[in-house]
Design an enzyme around this catalytic site. Structure first.
Site, short mmCIF file in Angstrom:
data_model
loop_
_atom_site.label_atom_id
_atom_site.label_comp_id
_atom_site.label_asym_id
_atom_site.label_seq_id
_atom_site.Cartn_x
_atom_site.Cartn_y
_atom_site.Cartn_z
N LYS A 193 0.80 -1.12 -0.05
CA LYS A 193 -0.08 -0.06 0.04
C LYS A 193 1.20 1.28 -0.09
CE LYS A 193 -3.79 2.54 2.64
NZ LYS A 193 -4.43 2.21 3.81
N GLU A 212 10.18 -4.72 4.79
CA GLU A 212 10.31 -6.37 4.23
C GLU A 212 10.29 -6.27 2.81
OE1 GLU A 212 8.79 -4.79 6.87
OE2 GLU A 212 8.65 -6.49 8.42
N GLY A 233 -5.05 -1.85 4.93
CA GLY A 233 -4.05 -2.81 4.43
C GLY A 233 -4.90 -4.12 4.68
N ARG A 234 -5.25 -4.35 5.91
CA ARG A 234 -5.90 -5.85 6.31
C ARG A 234 -7.35 -5.96 5.68
NH1 ARG A 234 -5.02 -2.41 10.52
NH2 ARG A 234 -6.57 -1.47 11.62
N GLU A 266 -5.12 -6.67 14.84
CA GLU A 266 -4.60 -5.27 14.45
C GLU A 266 -5.79 -4.33 14.50
OE1 GLU A 266 -1.13 -4.58 11.43
OE2 GLU A 266 -2.79 -4.14 10.27
N HIS A 277 -5.21 -33.55 17.51
CA HIS A 277 -4.19 -34.29 18.21
C HIS A 277 -2.97 -33.52 18.71
CE1 HIS A 277 -5.99 -37.89 16.50
NE2 HIS A 277 -6.81 -36.96 15.67
N LYS A 298 9.15 -0.72 14.30
CA LYS A 298 9.67 -0.40 12.99
C LYS A 298 10.81 0.55 12.92
CE LYS A 298 5.49 -1.05 10.20
NZ LYS A 298 4.49 -0.49 9.32
O1 F6P Z 1 2.61 -3.88 9.71
C1 F6P Z 1 1.59 -2.83 9.81
C2 F6P Z 1 0.89 -2.82 8.28
O2 F6P Z 1 1.08 -1.22 8.04
C3 F6P Z 1 -0.15 -3.46 8.19
O3 F6P Z 1 -1.43 -2.71 8.57
C4 F6P Z 1 -0.04 -3.62 6.40
O4 F6P Z 1 -1.09 -4.44 5.96
C5 F6P Z 1 1.54 -4.17 6.37
O5 F6P Z 1 2.03 -3.27 7.26
C6 F6P Z 1 1.88 -3.72 4.93
O6 F6P Z 1 1.89 -2.54 4.50
P1 F6P Z 1 2.13 -1.92 3.00
O7 F6P Z 1 1.08 -2.65 2.26
O8 F6P Z 1 2.08 -0.56 3.03
O9 F6P Z 1 3.58 -2.65 2.70
#
Ligand code: F6P
Length: 545
Positions: free
Chosen positions: A204, A210, A264-265, A350, A381, A509
């Site tokens: 987003k 990452e 995002g979620r 979240e 199990h 972060k």
């Molecule tokens: O870790 C928090 C967060 O902002 C989530 O809410 C989001 O889905 C994720 O990081 C990834 O963010 P982006 O889509 O901006 O890379």
């Protein structure tokens, strides 16, 4: 919680310690032969059975009053009307617009966004169908593999949905990379051919550490084999930050946008769902959207006693705030939903893992529970021992399909029998009297029997919900996800928190950014706390051995 709601919660808590103290689920069934009918609801083809909860009519009435007192109706209207309900980020929350397939205008901040949404969706669909048909190709011909690089909402939704819809896959193979641990990208790159692989960079913000690290590694790996010029055909971006996707080298017609009113979620319904569309096709993707859209209608119009997200939320609030249960298990008896609990962890935790209310003060009640789970029968199990006989009571959702997508022999009947057995066992338990009778019947000697009996007792009276649906189709999956989304919304509304921000992820972060040069060894650790400084030094010593 706002005042009138707080008063009702106190009433529920008091009642739980007095009138309801000896109440149990089995007795509620004895007292009311129609309990299953009265404590189940339907949305389209999904049946939601909530009769196996230790909740009486009086308690349910109070819970419904609680929703009223919390102004659920007003808050739901504000959500759907596009008000800025995400107050800390000053944004509307309108992922529902993405699955509103009607012709009506969709107003957000005074603008009809319908054509924006349809424009991106039709570009996605042209692209996905072109890739699937082999008319849009890479350097080595038709794409055989797709690698989605993203994390959090830019990963969990697509991962869970593509796994859930595996029986519908007829497109290229889809892989996912999320973790900054190099092992993740390394193992995916080891199994894809560069010349026929499409990379999707899903973020987003297009700044997430990452994702940008993995995207750069993927690009370097790709350029080494196919050359810089081929990036244009092999890289796609899904983002709200289209200026940044250009800077990464992605051409404009391969960038699919979405908007800040999609959290995002909640973004699997947006361009973030491109990997799903590539795997199952745009028709199935539309059916997935329409399932969720149907639930949006149900949530807005069904009377509260039939409104599944409202009921799910109120039962959860009863367990969390009246009974004090800390966790909530999600147990799909549907192997294709094996990432469902992981997906719901982000959606629920979240969203509602908050301690500050909308009034800016610390809340005086518990908020979101710990959500966890694994598919049945595997969980049986592993951790069900604790659910049946442990000291914590764990409310659980069971999900069952009436028909398997790929039936094999009598596997499905066995699966369903196990799910039903578990919810029955959790409710009824097994008394000392029954245990003793069974042991006596087995001919066990008295002394051994007395030592063993208590260990074999199941207290029962443990609450469960069951979702039953005809088959895990794209439409049903869309419905299930939207039911949980709105459940989370209702709980946040009653708890009076903002379910749509996520400030709790920021500090880590920020500190990771500070620590990186120290971990690398470019900068001295200085006087950080003793543990972190000690660990950084020990890390250097071990690494450099
Ligand atoms: O870790 C928090 C967060 O902002 C989530 O809410 C989001 O889905 C994720 O990081 C990834 O963010 P982006 O889509 O901006 O890379």
């Amino acid at each position: 919680m706002i005042d009138p709601a707080n008063e009702i919660l106190k009433q529920l808590q008091k009642q739980q310690k007095t009138e309801a103290v000896d109440q149990n689920i089995s007795d509620l069934f004895v007292a009311d032969p129609d309990r299953f009918d009265r404590y189940s609801a339907r949305c389209g083809s999904i049946l939601f059975d909530y009769s196996k909860n230790n909740i009486s009519d009086d308690q349910l009435d109070l819970l419904l009053d609680l929703a009223d007192a919390a102004d659920l109706n007003g808050k739901r209207a504000a959500l759907f009307n596009g008000q800025h309900v995400n107050v800390t980020e000053d944004r509307a929350v309108q992922h529902m617009a993405l699955r509103n397939l009607s012709d009506e205008p969709i107003l957000i901040d005074g603008r009809d966004v319908r054509s924006d949404i349809e424009g991106v969706r039709s570009r996605m669909s042209d692209f996905a169908e072109g890739v699937r048909a082999g008319t849009i190709v890479g350097q080595g011909g038709p794409f055989t593999d797709v690698v989605n690089i993203g994390i959090g909402g830019s990963d969990l939704g697509p991962v869970m949905v593509t796994a859930a819809l595996a029986p519908y896959h007829d497109g290229p193979r889809v892989h996912f990379v999320s973790n900054v641990d190099g092992a993740d990208i390394r193992q995916v790159l080891a199994r894809v051919p560069a010349h026929t692989t499409l990379f999707i960079i899903a973020s987003k913000t297009f700044t997430t550490q990452e994702t940008m690290t993995n995207a750069t590694t993927a690009r370097d790996w790709f350029v080494e084999q196919c050359g810089e010029a081929a990036i244009a055909d092999h890289f796609v971006a899904l983002s709200t930050a289209l200026d940044k996707t250009q800077a990464f080298g992605i051409r404009d017609d391969r960038a699919f946008g979405f908007w800040d009113w999609v959290g995002g979620r909640y973004s699997v319904w947006s361009a973030i769902g491109l990997s799903v569309m590539l795997a199952v096709g745009s028709e199935n993707f539309t059916s997935f959207l329409s399932g969720a859209g149907m639930v949006d209608g149900h949530f807005q119009t069904a009377p509260v006693r039939e409104n599944i997200p409202v009921l799910m939320a109120l039962i959860g609030i009863f367990h969390r705030n009246v009974c004090g249960y800390d966790t909530h298990a999600v147990l799909p008896y549907d192997q294709h939903l094996h990432r469902f609990a992981a997906y719901l962890q982000q959606l629920d935790m979240e969203s509602n893992g908050k301690r500050i209310g909308l009034d800016g003060e610390a809340v005086a009640h518990d908020t979101g529970p710990i959500v966890w789970g694994e598919p049945g029968t595997n969980g049986q199990h592993a951790f069900y021992q604790l659910i049946h006989q442990g000291t914590s009571i764990i409310p659980a959702d069971f999900l069952i399909a009436a028909r398997a997508n790929n039936p094999v022999g009598d596997h499905h009947e066995k699966l369903v029998a196990n799910a039903l057995a578990q919810t029955e066992a959790l409710m009824l338990g097994k008394s000392l009297k029954r245990v003793t009778a069974d042991l006596q019947a087995s001919g066990m000697e008295q002394e051994r029997m007395e030592a063993l009996a208590a260990h074999k007792v199941f207290p029962g009276n443990r609450p469960t919900n069951t979702f039953l649906y005809p088959m895990l189709t794209p439409h049903v999956l869309g419905q299930l996800i939207a039911l949980y989304e709105h459940k989370v919304f209702v709980q946040g509304a009653i708890w009076n928190i903002n379910s749509f921000d996520q400030w709790g992820v920021e500090l880590g972060k920020e500190l990771a950014g500070e620590l990186l040069p120290m971990v690398r060894g470019d900068v001295a650790v200085g006087d950080r706390n003793g543990s972190t400084s000690g660990l950084v030094s020990a890390f250097h010593a071990m690494r450099d051995q």
